[in-house]
Design a protein around this motif. Structure first.
Motif, short mmCIF file in Angstrom:
data_model
loop_
_atom_site.label_atom_id
_atom_site.label_comp_id
_atom_site.label_asym_id
_atom_site.label_seq_id
_atom_site.Cartn_x
_atom_site.Cartn_y
_atom_site.Cartn_z
N TYR B 308 0.83 -1.20 0.00
CA TYR B 308 0.00 0.00 0.00
C TYR B 308 0.86 1.24 0.00
N GLU B 309 2.12 1.07 0.42
CA GLU B 309 2.96 2.25 0.50
C GLU B 309 3.25 2.77 -0.89
N LYS B 310 3.34 4.03 -1.03
CA LYS B 310 3.52 4.66 -2.33
C LYS B 310 4.77 4.11 -3.00
N VAL B 311 4.59 3.59 -4.20
CA VAL B 311 5.73 3.03 -4.91
C VAL B 311 6.51 4.18 -5.55
N VAL B 312 7.78 4.21 -5.28
CA VAL B 312 8.60 5.29 -5.86
C VAL B 312 9.16 4.81 -7.18
N LYS B 313 8.86 5.52 -8.23
CA LYS B 313 9.35 5.15 -9.54
C LYS B 313 10.81 5.57 -9.64
N PRO B 314 11.70 4.68 -10.07
CA PRO B 314 13.10 5.09 -10.17
C PRO B 314 13.26 6.18 -11.22
N THR B 315 13.98 7.21 -10.87
CA THR B 315 14.17 8.33 -11.80
C THR B 315 15.36 8.08 -12.71
N GLU B 316 16.32 7.33 -12.22
CA GLU B 316 17.50 7.08 -13.04
C GLU B 316 17.20 5.96 -14.05
N PHE B 318 18.58 3.03 -16.85
CA PHE B 318 19.71 2.12 -17.00
C PHE B 318 20.85 2.81 -17.76
N LYS B 319 20.44 3.52 -18.77
CA LYS B 319 21.41 4.21 -19.62
C LYS B 319 22.26 5.19 -18.83
N ALA B 320 21.60 5.95 -17.92
CA ALA B 320 22.31 6.95 -17.15
C ALA B 320 23.30 6.30 -16.19
N VAL B 321 22.88 5.21 -15.60
CA VAL B 321 23.75 4.54 -14.62
C VAL B 321 24.95 3.93 -15.32
N HIS B 322 24.75 3.40 -16.53
CA HIS B 322 25.83 2.70 -17.24
C HIS B 322 26.53 3.56 -18.29
#
Lengths: 449, 365
Positions: B308-316, B318-322
């Motif tokens: 039920y807790e608000k799901v946080v969408k990842p902002t980063e 894959f491309k940015a991380v790699h």
């Protein structure tokens, strides 16, 4: 004839009354002590090497010197007369026959510790002794040895007798204090120890009846003279309450130099095993201490003679020794069943567990049920190992020593009489009809070099 | 001038921490956090005199202090033992502690019914968690368990002594939080019971807190009992203006309906602020409360499975991380296996997909 210090005058006609007690040399210890500085009295007790007679055997003088002495806070002395250990009845004897000895010891100890209000917490079942003690207190008060301005020294001391309500656990000093405060007798968590925070949060010393009575001969003889009686660190005399299958059960005062063999077989003490039977086992210090088979009781594992004193009885640790404990000497002859005996003890500890901490509350009941099962002839071999595992998990993991006291008899019974337990589970029909007998008696215990 | 509180160093499972003098070992371990924190079933920070009873928090002190380095001979209850400067404590690194703790858990479960599926506390029961972590799968106890009748402690609270582990928390709560002491322990040993002696209702305004402090299902909320399972409800933090308490609570909702109100609990399962009976039992409408948002529930708790807790969408991405690199397939599984052929529309097949389906498509293509 061994030297007697406590019970020497116990059978003089009318010693229960002040006049006779005083004529026989009573209350000289008070007169002597009140001329000394309180700290010198403590020093004298330290010199005597007196060890607590309640069971643990802690040095009394040392215990007294630990008492915190903050300004403006009262200090209390509490006499532990809640003698409930199965097999122990020495304090009852002392209080019943020579109550003034305890009162005298209490006045001296109260003076040494600076306690103006001293309590005797007595076992509830000892109802008739309460009257004896209260009469002795009233007499001492009338004659100026108690109350306000004792012997003109300006020291005030009142002694109150408080009856317990029938709980073994209230013999544990912090549970005793809780009960004395009018609460449920649950042991407290230590630290803080009573010497810092005891009765009503004030520094308190709790001592056994016999310990406090022993202060009287210490004052009369002097600490150094007292220390010469006995042997090694077991100084003075000790009351032993002997019971079980012996010819002469009763309370004996010994000077801790005699051997266990002499104590059991000589006519001066127990007078041998009753009905011409043979000695099988013995609990030398009250039901909590480990039981010893005859061969380990009379001689230590090294083959030396075992004596009736603190060091010799505990020689070999719990593997092949036991403890002096409170001096409740219980003798079992060849007709006694160790499993049944252990069950009786386990039932007692289950009944008396205060229920505060989980290993003791649940473990004691579990052990009793398993022992009952084995005794009924329904046991299986794994029950013995389970029993061993339970006692191992209780011991040392509880708030107060009741857990240890419940675990040790079971552990010792399995350690020394495992064959008897195994016989019970292997001969289920037979064990309902007859006892195992003496097979283990002649066994030599192998001692590693 | 305020006195500077002396900081002392204590090492627990080889992790050192500096704590103020007078801290207990358990509190020091909680400052470190994680696996080195001993479990506590009876200790409660906010209740004076609690702790030392359940023996689950036993630890080994391998070095007493800098001044007196002797180890303590017995295992000590960490909740009631103060730290000394230079003390070294072993918790999960000591086999002795693990062994003793497993024993304690076995003892606690000895007379405790193992019927979690019908117990109202299941899902938020500390004994359940402890049993999962330290307990054995089987029991060595083959005798009848101790049972008691259920008792009504007033209109809101039910006492079921059969589940009680005698932690004494509720006794301390009733003693310290409320004016009249009507709640205590009767008898001793394994037949000891929490009781009011006669069927006396606990009508004090703060007595509802005994439900929150109970680590097991012995004291339960009669307004919530058997209405729902806790993991189907969603906890939200809320508050209201209350005359007698802080009014800061957790609401346990199903849809818009408020099923239960409890005090807010911290990460150790302890109440943050006591709440009154009015807030707890009588304000069961969403309109009574100002809702702040979803309450945080430990990820490992079964309650968190409701998501039920608000799901946080990842902002980063894959491309940015790699460093701008596209995700790369290491191996195209379909080129080596005929199973899960991407050309097969599974929804179009009648019945479950079998190997036959894929073989057929292979042949036909």
């Amino acid at each position: 004839m061994a030297k007697k210090l406590l019970l020497e005058k116990a059978h003089v006609e009318g010693i229960r009354y002040f006049d006779v007690y005083r004529r026989e040399g009573g209350y000289q210890a008070v007169e002597k002590a009140l001329k000394m500085a309180p700290n010198d009295v403590v020093e004298e007790v330290k010199k005597s090497g007196l060890r607590g007679r309640g069971g643990a055997g802690f040095a009394t003088g040392l215990k007294w010197s630990f008492l915190a002495k903050p300004e403006g806070v009262p200090r209390y002395l509490v006499c532990n007369a809640d003698e409930s250990e199965p097999g122990t009845f020495k304090d009852r004897y002392l209080m019943e026959f020579i109550p003034h000895l305890l009162i005298e010891g209490l006045v001296v100890a109260s003076y040494a510790l600076g306690s103006n209000r001293t309590y005797i917490y007595i076992r509830g079942e000892y109802a008739w002794i309460v009257a004896i003690l209260e009469q002795a207190i009233a007499e001492a008060k009338q004659n100026g040895f108690l109350g306000k301005n004792i012997l003109g020294t300006g020291f005030d001391c009142e002694i109150y007798v408080q009856r317990g309500a029938g709980a073994y656990i209230c013999g544990e000093e912090t549970a005793l204090i809780e009960s004395l405060e009018g609460k449920r007798g649950n042991p407290r968590i230590k630290p803080p120890f009573p010497a810092i925070k005891g009765l009503w949060g004030c520094p308190t010393v709790v001592n056994n009846v016999e310990t406090l009575a022993a202060v009287v001969p210490i004052m009369n003889l002097g600490g150094e003279e007292y220390a010469k009686i006995g042997v090694g660190r077991s100084t003075g005399t000790k009351l032993i309450s002997a019971c079980g299958n012996i010819n002469k059960p009763g309370v004996y005062e010994i000077d801790m130099t005699i051997s266990v063999e002499e104590f059991i077989y000589s006519d001066e003490y127990c007078g041998g095993i009753a009905n011409g039977k043979r000695l099988k086992a013995c609990i030398p210090g009250g039901s909590s201490v480990p039981i010893l088979p005859a061969n380990l009781l009379l001689k230590t594992a090294k083959g030396e003679t075992r004596y009736m004193n603190y060091e010799s009885l505990s020689d070999g640790g719990f593997a092949t020794g036991s403890m002096m404990g409170s001096g409740g000497f219980i003798v079992l002859d060849e007709d006694q069943c160790v499993v049944r005996h252990t069950l009786t003890l386990a039932r007692f500890y289950r009944h008396e567990s205060c229920g505060q901490c989980s290993p003791c509350r649940e473990g004691t009941g579990w052990m009793e049920k398993i022992l009952q099962k084995i005794e009924n002839g329904d046991g299986v071999k794994t029950d013995i190992d389970l029993l061993w595992d339970i006692q191992r998990k209780i011991e040392g993991n509880t708030i107060c020593p009741l857990g240890d006291a419940a675990a040790w008899p079971v552990a010792a019974a399995i350690r020394h009489f495992r064959d008897e337990f195994e016989w019970h589970v292997n001969n289920r029909e037979l064990c309902r009809k007859q006892n195992y007998g003496l097979a283990h008696y002649a066994d030599e215990i192998h001692v590693p070099a | 001038m305020s006195e500077e509180v002396k900081k002392i160093k204590v090492t627990i499972d080889n992790i050192s921490v500096e704590v103020p003098a007078g801290t207990t070992i358990l509190q020091a371990a909680r400052m470190i956090g994680g696996d080195v924190v001993p479990p506590a079933m009876c200790y409660y920070t906010k209740l004076e005199g609690s702790g030392g009873k359940c023996r689950t928090c036993l630890v080994e002190v391998s070095k007493g202090s800098e001044a007196d380095p002797r180890p303590m001979p017995k295992l000590v209850a960490s909740c009631r033992t103060g730290v000394m400067d230079g003390m070294e404590v072993k918790n999960i690194t000591s086999p002795r502690v693990t062994d003793a703790r497993n024993g304690v858990v076995e003892f606690l479960l000895l007379n405790h019914p193992l019927d979690c599926p019908v117990c109202d506390q299941a899902g938020e029961c500390h004994l359940q968690d402890l049993g999962y972590e330290h307990g054995k799968a089987g029991t060595r106890y083959e005798f009848k368990r101790r049972t008691f009748d259920k008792h009504d402690l007033g209109p809101y609270i039910q006492l079921h002594m059969t589940r009680c582990i005698l932690c004494y928390r509720c006794v301390f709560t009733a003693d310290q939080l409320t004016e009249k002491r009507v709640h205590g322990v009767l008898s001793r040993g394994d037949h000891a019971e929490i009781a009011t002696y006669i069927e006396k209702s606990l009508d004090n305004n703060f007595i509802g807190n005994v439900i929150d402090v109970c680590p097991v299902g012995a004291l339960t909320d009669k307004t919530f009992r058997f209405k729902n399972r806790v993991w189907f409800t969603k906890p939200v933090t809320a508050h209201r203006e209350c005359k007698c308490c802080s009014g800061k609570v957790t609401l346990w909702q199903r849809g818009e309906e408020v099923l239960r109100v409890t005090a807010r609990k911290d990460q150790w399962g302890e109440v943050e602020e006591w709440i009154c009976n009015e807030c707890r039992f009588e304000k069961k409408k969403t309109s009574d409360w100002v809702i702040e948002g979803p309450a945080h529930v430990n990820r490992h708790s079964v309650i968190s499975q409701g998501h039920y807790e608000k799901v946080v969408k990842p902002t980063e991405t894959f491309k940015a991380v790699h460093d701008g690199r596209d995700p790369q397939l290491l191996m195209d599984i379909h080129s080596v296996s005929e199973v899960n052929d991407p050309n097969v529309d599974l929804s179009a097949i009648a019945g479950p997909a079998t190997g036959e389906v894929f073989k057929l498509t292979k042949k036909s293509s």
